[in-house]
Design a protein around this motif. Structure first.
Motif, PDB file in Angstrom:
ATOM      1  N   ASN A 139       7.528  -2.126   3.450  1.00  0.00           N
ATOM      2  CA  ASN A 139       6.731  -1.213   4.267  1.00  0.00           C
ATOM      3  C   ASN A 139       5.302  -1.221   3.735  1.00  0.00           C
ATOM      4  OD1 ASN A 139       8.994  -0.450   5.779  1.00  0.00           O
ATOM      5  ND2 ASN A 139       9.511   1.180   4.338  1.00  0.00           N
ATOM      6  N   VAL A 140       4.371  -1.705   4.553  1.00  0.00           N
ATOM      7  CA  VAL A 140       2.992  -1.804   4.088  1.00  0.00           C
ATOM      8  C   VAL A 140       2.364  -0.413   4.067  1.00  0.00           C
ATOM      9  CG1 VAL A 140       0.730  -2.818   4.470  1.00  0.00           C
ATOM     10  CG2 VAL A 140       2.788  -4.166   4.908  1.00  0.00           C
ATOM     11  N   SER A 141       2.117   0.066   2.874  1.00  0.00           N
ATOM     12  CA  SER A 141       1.593   1.417   2.668  1.00  0.00           C
ATOM     13  C   SER A 141       0.154   1.316   2.166  1.00  0.00           C
ATOM     14  CB  SER A 141       2.486   2.170   1.673  1.00  0.00           C
ATOM     15  OG  SER A 141       2.077   3.506   1.535  1.00  0.00           O
ATOM     16  N   SER A 142      -0.234   2.224   1.306  1.00  0.00           N
ATOM     17  CA  SER A 142      -1.590   2.248   0.784  1.00  0.00           C
ATOM     18  C   SER A 142      -1.641   3.159  -0.431  1.00  0.00           C
ATOM     19  CB  SER A 142      -2.563   2.779   1.847  1.00  0.00           C
ATOM     20  OG  SER A 142      -3.834   3.033   1.283  1.00  0.00           O
ATOM     21  N   GLU A 143      -2.572   2.855  -1.330  1.00  0.00           N
ATOM     22  CA  GLU A 143      -2.783   3.754  -2.460  1.00  0.00           C
ATOM     23  C   GLU A 143      -3.304   5.103  -1.981  1.00  0.00           C
ATOM     24  OE1 GLU A 143      -4.609   3.589  -6.994  1.00  0.00           O
ATOM     25  OE2 GLU A 143      -4.921   1.901  -5.621  1.00  0.00           O
ATOM     26  N   ALA A 193       7.628  -0.324  -0.907  1.00  0.00           N
ATOM     27  CA  ALA A 193       6.348  -0.121  -0.226  1.00  0.00           C
ATOM     28  C   ALA A 193       5.295  -0.984  -0.899  1.00  0.00           C
ATOM     29  CB  ALA A 193       5.939   1.347  -0.295  1.00  0.00           C
ATOM     30  N   ALA A 194       4.413  -1.561  -0.080  1.00  0.00           N
ATOM     31  CA  ALA A 194       3.378  -2.454  -0.586  1.00  0.00           C
ATOM     32  C   ALA A 194       2.008  -1.794  -0.511  1.00  0.00           C
ATOM     33  CB  ALA A 194       3.355  -3.746   0.235  1.00  0.00           C
ATOM     34  N   ASN A 195       1.232  -1.953  -1.580  1.00  0.00           N
ATOM     35  CA  ASN A 195      -0.155  -1.512  -1.562  1.00  0.00           C
ATOM     36  C   ASN A 195      -1.044  -2.749  -1.617  1.00  0.00           C
ATOM     37  OD1 ASN A 195      -2.593  -0.012  -1.775  1.00  0.00           O
ATOM     38  ND2 ASN A 195      -2.555  -0.317  -3.991  1.00  0.00           N
ATOM     39  N   PRO A 196      -1.544  -3.206  -0.466  1.00  0.00           N
ATOM     40  CA  PRO A 196      -2.359  -4.423  -0.461  1.00  0.00           C
ATOM     41  C   PRO A 196      -3.733  -4.245  -1.084  1.00  0.00           C
ATOM     42  CG  PRO A 196      -2.283  -3.457   1.730  1.00  0.00           C
ATOM     43  CD  PRO A 196      -1.323  -2.677   0.882  1.00  0.00           C
ATOM     44  N   GLY A 197      -4.163  -2.999  -1.246  1.00  0.00           N
ATOM     45  CA  GLY A 197      -5.514  -2.747  -1.731  1.00  0.00           C
ATOM     46  C   GLY A 197      -6.489  -2.688  -0.565  1.00  0.00           C
ATOM     47  N   TYR A 198      -7.740  -2.459  -0.889  1.00  0.00           N
ATOM     48  CA  TYR A 198      -8.775  -2.310   0.139  1.00  0.00           C
ATOM     49  C   TYR A 198      -9.234  -3.699   0.577  1.00  0.00           C
ATOM     50  CZ  TYR A 198     -12.971  -0.359   2.383  1.00  0.00           C
ATOM     51  OH  TYR A 198     -13.947   0.000   3.280  1.00  0.00           O
ATOM     52  N   CYS A 199      -8.666  -4.159   1.695  1.00  0.00           N
ATOM     53  CA  CYS A 199      -8.926  -5.518   2.175  1.00  0.00           C
ATOM     54  C   CYS A 199      -9.846  -5.510   3.398  1.00  0.00           C
ATOM     55  CB  CYS A 199      -7.607  -6.208   2.539  1.00  0.00           C
ATOM     56  SG  CYS A 199      -6.447  -6.334   1.164  1.00  0.00           S
ATOM     57  N   ALA A 200     -10.534  -6.598   3.583  1.00  0.00           N
ATOM     58  CA  ALA A 200     -11.422  -6.759   4.740  1.00  0.00           C
ATOM     59  C   ALA A 200     -10.595  -7.095   5.969  1.00  0.00           C
ATOM     60  CB  ALA A 200     -12.440  -7.864   4.470  1.00  0.00           C
ATOM     61  N   THR A 201     -10.451  -6.137   6.881  1.00  0.00           N
ATOM     62  CA  THR A 201      -9.673  -6.333   8.096  1.00  0.00           C
ATOM     63  C   THR A 201     -10.396  -5.687   9.276  1.00  0.00           C
ATOM     64  OG1 THR A 201      -8.416  -4.267   7.871  1.00  0.00           O
ATOM     65  CG2 THR A 201      -7.534  -6.219   6.750  1.00  0.00           C
ATOM     66  N   SER A 211      -9.609  -9.936   0.228  1.00  0.00           N
ATOM     67  CA  SER A 211      -9.345 -10.688   1.454  1.00  0.00           C
ATOM     68  C   SER A 211      -7.987 -10.299   2.019  1.00  0.00           C
ATOM     69  CB  SER A 211      -9.365 -12.187   1.171  1.00  0.00           C
ATOM     70  OG  SER A 211      -8.239 -12.563   0.382  1.00  0.00           O
ATOM     71  N   ALA A 212      -7.793 -10.607   3.306  1.00  0.00           N
ATOM     72  CA  ALA A 212      -6.504 -10.340   3.937  1.00  0.00           C
ATOM     73  C   ALA A 212      -5.394 -11.124   3.246  1.00  0.00           C
ATOM     74  CB  ALA A 212      -6.568 -10.696   5.422  1.00  0.00           C
ATOM     75  N   GLU A 213      -5.699 -12.327   2.802  1.00  0.00           N
ATOM     76  CA  GLU A 213      -4.677 -13.120   2.106  1.00  0.00           C
ATOM     77  C   GLU A 213      -4.297 -12.480   0.775  1.00  0.00           C
ATOM     78  OE1 GLU A 213      -3.872 -17.531   0.140  1.00  0.00           O
ATOM     79  OE2 GLU A 213      -5.504 -17.281   1.596  1.00  0.00           O
ATOM     80  N   GLN A 214      -5.278 -11.942   0.066  1.00  0.00           N
ATOM     81  CA  GLN A 214      -4.957 -11.246  -1.185  1.00  0.00           C
ATOM     82  C   GLN A 214      -4.025 -10.071  -0.911  1.00  0.00           C
ATOM     83  OE1 GLN A 214      -9.173 -10.723  -2.447  1.00  0.00           O
ATOM     84  NE2 GLN A 214      -8.495 -11.470  -4.451  1.00  0.00           N
ATOM     85  N   GLY A 215      -4.321  -9.327   0.147  1.00  0.00           N
ATOM     86  CA  GLY A 215      -3.457  -8.208   0.500  1.00  0.00           C
ATOM     87  C   GLY A 215      -2.074  -8.670   0.880  1.00  0.00           C
ATOM     88  N   ALA A 216      -1.981  -9.791   1.590  1.00  0.00           N
ATOM     89  CA  ALA A 216      -0.695 -10.308   2.037  1.00  0.00           C
ATOM     90  C   ALA A 216       0.178 -10.764   0.877  1.00  0.00           C
ATOM     91  CB  ALA A 216      -0.920 -11.461   3.003  1.00  0.00           C
ATOM     92  N   ARG A 217      -0.445 -11.172  -0.218  1.00  0.00           N
ATOM     93  CA  ARG A 217       0.343 -11.642  -1.357  1.00  0.00           C
ATOM     94  C   ARG A 217       1.192 -10.526  -1.962  1.00  0.00           C
ATOM     95  NH1 ARG A 217      -0.061 -16.609  -2.704  1.00  0.00           N
ATOM     96  NH2 ARG A 217      -1.766 -17.903  -1.889  1.00  0.00           N
TER      97      ARG A 217
END
Length: 252
Positions: A139-143, A193-201, A211-217
């Motif tokens: 589940n893609v969440s957030s900090e 739950a995943a925290n991708p961080g503050y990504c450019a989207t 980057s979005a790819e960094q978040g996707a990792r």
């Protein structure tokens, strides 16, 4: 597709972090279902992924519509008979006017998409996930949904003006994640739950430093956890760490 090939569904996969998540899972050898409600964008994403050698297939799904979700689950059951990874990536961010100026209609919409719809999708696909030898739900969440982070003396978001809608939705999603993990304890399935961080989207006008790819990792990591991996945690980018590339478990 071999019967041993894993099948992954990523919602909101036609752009941004969702697209990159589908790409990374596909490059790992999975058959990736590009979950999208926009047929044209879905076809474009599928084509782009196939050009990189990914076995990508568009799956029409509107996560806010029960009929659409049930139809999508029926199609996956008919074509594959199981689902090995579900990445609940689709979400929205509305209501950044600041506390005291919340738009309650937007608040309700954010909760519906970011929380209720995740439950809707997960419940619909749960029977197929149970047929997997080792299902993974992300589940893609957030900090921003971490109460511990937002109340920390060094809160990295203290200067960000926001109202309650998005953070509250992600805090609720974190609880939903913990409850699914508890319900599936003792099974091979893992729910995190995943925290991708503050990504450019598109969601933030491409203002994020990652980057979005960094978040996707982050989602890739959780969707491919080994048997001894965790379940029921919020894991991902640690904004308070000195090294900007630090990852780990965040406090709820």
């Amino acid at each position: 597709m071999s019967e041993h090939t894993k099948v992954a569904l990523v919602t909101g996969a036609n752009r941004g972090i969702g697209f990159q998540t589908a790409r990374l899972l596909g490059l790992e050898g999975m058959t990736v279902l590009v979950g999208t409600r926009d047929a044209q964008r879905g076809a474009e994403a599928e084509r782009a992924l196939r050009e990189e050698g990914v076995d990508a297939r568009v799956l029409a799904i509107d996560i806010t519509d029960a009929t659409s979700v049930k139809a999508a689950a029926a199609r996956v059951e008919e074509e594959f008979g199981r689902l090995d990874a579900l990445v609940n990536n689709a979400g929205i961010a509305l209501g950044w006017g600041g506390m005291g100026r919340s738009d309650t209609d937007q608040f309700r919409e954010v909760l519906d998409v970011n929380v209720v719809s995740v439950v809707r999708v997960t419940d619909a696909f749960l029977p197929l996930l149970r047929r997997s030898e080792a299902a993974r739900v992300v589940n893609v969440s957030s900090e921003l949904g971490s109460i511990a982070s937002l109340t920390h003396p060094e809160d990295p978001f203290k200067d960000v003006e926001m109202d309650a809608a998005y953070p509250a939705s992600k805090a609720a999603l974190n609880m939903v994640t913990a409850l699914y993990a508890k319900a599936l304890a003792g099974t091979p399935a893992k729910v995190n739950a995943a925290n991708p961080g503050y990504c450019a989207t598109d969601m933030n006008g491409h203002s994020g430093p990652r980057s979005a790819e960094q978040g996707a990792r982050v989602s890739l990591h959780l969707a491919t956890l080994p048997e001894d991996g965790p379940s029921g945690v919020l894991w991902g980018h640690l904004a308070l760490a000195q090294d900007p590339d630090t990852y780990g478990v965040l406090d709820w």
